[in-house]
Design an enzyme around this catalytic site. Structure first.
Site, PDB file in Angstrom:
ATOM      1  N   GLN A 155       0.817  -1.210   0.000  1.00 55.36           N
ATOM      2  CA  GLN A 155       0.000   0.000   0.000  1.00 55.36           C
ATOM      3  C   GLN A 155       0.860   1.274   0.000  1.00 55.36           C
ATOM      4  O   GLN A 155       0.511   2.265  -0.635  1.00 55.36           O
ATOM      5  CB  GLN A 155      -0.865  -0.018   1.259  1.00 55.36           C
ATOM      6  CG  GLN A 155      -2.201   0.608   1.034  1.00 55.36           C
ATOM      7  CD  GLN A 155      -3.053   0.566   2.291  1.00 55.36           C
ATOM      8  OE1 GLN A 155      -2.709  -0.048   3.297  1.00 55.36           O
ATOM      9  NE2 GLN A 155      -4.179   1.232   2.231  1.00 55.36           N
ATOM     10  N   ASP A 208       9.134  -7.756  -4.918  1.00 53.52           N
ATOM     11  CA  ASP A 208       8.114  -8.055  -3.889  1.00 53.52           C
ATOM     12  C   ASP A 208       7.823  -9.555  -4.026  1.00 53.52           C
ATOM     13  O   ASP A 208       7.976 -10.121  -5.116  1.00 53.52           O
ATOM     14  CB  ASP A 208       6.835  -7.238  -4.167  1.00 53.52           C
ATOM     15  CG  ASP A 208       5.882  -7.213  -2.967  1.00 53.52           C
ATOM     16  OD1 ASP A 208       5.706  -6.135  -2.365  1.00 53.52           O
ATOM     17  OD2 ASP A 208       5.316  -8.286  -2.626  1.00 53.52           O
ATOM     18  N   LEU A 225       8.696  -2.668   4.215  1.00 44.97           N
ATOM     19  CA  LEU A 225       8.145  -3.988   4.530  1.00 44.97           C
ATOM     20  C   LEU A 225       7.352  -3.960   5.833  1.00 44.97           C
ATOM     21  O   LEU A 225       7.496  -3.046   6.648  1.00 44.97           O
ATOM     22  CB  LEU A 225       9.307  -4.979   4.628  1.00 44.97           C
ATOM     23  CG  LEU A 225      10.065  -5.179   3.300  1.00 44.97           C
ATOM     24  CD1 LEU A 225      11.468  -5.717   3.536  1.00 44.97           C
ATOM     25  CD2 LEU A 225       9.271  -6.108   2.383  1.00 44.97           C
ATOM     26  N   THR A 235       8.209   0.676   9.282  1.00 44.49           N
ATOM     27  CA  THR A 235       8.096   0.947  10.720  1.00 44.49           C
ATOM     28  C   THR A 235       8.437  -0.356  11.425  1.00 44.49           C
ATOM     29  O   THR A 235       7.666  -1.321  11.350  1.00 44.49           O
ATOM     30  CB  THR A 235       6.655   1.367  11.092  1.00 44.49           C
ATOM     31  OG1 THR A 235       6.294   2.504  10.320  1.00 44.49           O
ATOM     32  CG2 THR A 235       6.551   1.700  12.570  1.00 44.49           C
ATOM     33  N   LYS A 262       9.562   8.107  15.310  1.00 44.89           N
ATOM     34  CA  LYS A 262       8.340   7.508  14.741  1.00 44.89           C
ATOM     35  C   LYS A 262       7.576   6.757  15.839  1.00 44.89           C
ATOM     36  O   LYS A 262       6.357   6.857  15.956  1.00 44.89           O
ATOM     37  CB  LYS A 262       8.748   6.565  13.596  1.00 44.89           C
ATOM     38  CG  LYS A 262       7.679   5.636  13.079  1.00 44.89           C
ATOM     39  CD  LYS A 262       6.722   6.307  12.136  1.00 44.89           C
ATOM     40  CE  LYS A 262       5.617   5.354  11.729  1.00 44.89           C
ATOM     41  NZ  LYS A 262       4.521   5.992  11.068  1.00 44.89           N
ATOM     42  N   ASN A 315       3.896   7.663  17.153  1.00 42.98           N
ATOM     43  CA  ASN A 315       2.801   6.683  17.054  1.00 42.98           C
ATOM     44  C   ASN A 315       2.219   6.370  18.423  1.00 42.98           C
ATOM     45  O   ASN A 315       1.006   6.273  18.579  1.00 42.98           O
ATOM     46  CB  ASN A 315       3.293   5.384  16.410  1.00 42.98           C
ATOM     47  CG  ASN A 315       3.329   5.496  14.909  1.00 42.98           C
ATOM     48  OD1 ASN A 315       3.307   6.596  14.378  1.00 42.98           O
ATOM     49  ND2 ASN A 315       3.403   4.380  14.223  1.00 42.98           N
TER      50      ASN A 315
END
Ligand code: NAD
Length: 295
Positions: free
Chosen positions: A11, A31, A65, A96, A171, A175
């Site tokens: 995505q 991929d 990934l 992440t 990050k 989050n």
């Protein structure tokens, strides 16, 4: 124009790779999902059959990934990047992942003289499509300088997080804060509904207070962050107000999981003798609980 291997065309990865192609870079993509490869190939990328195959002759290797185990496999696995990467290749992990896993990858690569930086992204796949991601770059200043021209093709804001590993750390904090606040916001909105108070009225009021403006940038700046705990608003009073909210919620059968945990934190601060301190002293309580402060 740079030569880039892009691994992970989900995505986020697919639109990010597309933007790099649109800006004229030469991409080789990989991929496990062959359909994803074919879609990006149709935009002008070269396809590959493995990470090892993808990275040959590439200056940059970008991984996007789902988790750290997969990043490790893509780099160090049997068909991993490590077997064919150029001596001067720079691996940029934009996934992440767990910061300690990221540190481990960087340490293992550094031992083999291979450059690695973390550059996770903020915002959503809609931003990935239009190239307006927030990119949190963790790397040496040389690595960030080198990667910036390609990072700018995917994001509208590049933050130098302050060194290797710091991108993935900022990050994580961002989050943590926004995901936990989402749950607290849901409790506030539910209590609002149970009270028969329109949410827009509550939001309008909270917009002018730390409830929405945040404590970091309002109450904390001149108090706890300056070691001033003289009370503008006391812990005792904050505890009383939170107690009223949890009591009302209880009578209305509204469970406040986050609210009750917060109330207990204020109870703990009072038990430690902080009742007459400023409510921002809750930070000092949290630091004490974590052994970062003695009292
Ligand atoms: P996704 O699941 O849509 O895509 C992951 C891609 O990796 C898939 O195409 C999958 O086939 C591929 N993949 C899995 N194992 C692989 C392997 N061994 N080799 C090669 N490819 C492999 O996930 P996404 O939403 O694109 O998210 C990617 C990363 O970005 C995650 O770490 C996520 O936490 C982070 N992120 C996502 C968003 C978001 O809004 N979706 C926002 C910010 C950050």
């Amino acid at each position: 124009m740079s030569t880039i291997a892009f691994i992970g065309l989900g995505q986020m990865g697919k639109p990010m790779a597309s933007n790099l192609i649109k800006k004229g870079h030469s991409l080789t993509v990989y991929d496990v999902n062959k359909t994803a490869i074919a879609e990006v190939q149709a935009l002008g990328a070269k396809s590959s059959t493995s990470p090892k195959d993808a990275v040959k002759d590439c200056e940059f290797i970008i991984t996007m990934l789902p988790n750290g185990k997969l990043v490790e496999e893509v780099i160090f696995g049997q068909n991993g990047v490590i077997h064919t990467i150029r001596k001067d290749g720079l691996i940029i992990d934009m996934s992440t992942i767990h910061p300690l896993e990221s540190d481990n990858l960087r340490n293992k690569l550094t031992m083999q003289n291979i450059e690695f930086m973390d550059a996770p992204v903020g915002r959503t796949s809609d931003n990935a499509v239009v190239g307006t991601l927030l990119i949190l770059a963790g790397g040496t200043s040389e690595q960030i300088k080198r990667a910036s021209p390609i990072l700018r093709c995917m994001g509208s804001e590049i933050i130098n997080a302050g060194g290797p590993g710091q991108g993935i750390r900022v990050k994580l904090i961002n989050n943590f804060m926004s995901i936990a606040l989402n749950a607290l916001s849901a409790e506030a909105a539910t209590l609002c509904e149970a009270l028969g108070l329109p949410l827009d009225v509550a939001i309008n009021v909270m917009k002018g207070t730390p409830a929405i403006k945040s404590h970091f940038t309002t109450t904390w700046t001149n108090k706890v962050l300056k070691n001033d705990l003289t009370p503008a608003f006391m812990i005792d009073l904050a505890h009383k107000d939170l107690g009223i909210a949890t009591d009302v919620a209880n009578q209305l059968h509204v469970p406040l999981l986050m609210g009750a945990a917060a109330r207990e934190m204020y109870s703990q601060a009072r038990a430690m003798g902080r009742g007459k301190q400023d409510w921002t002293a809750i930070l000092e309580q949290a630091r004490m609980n974590s052994g970062l402060k003695n009292n």
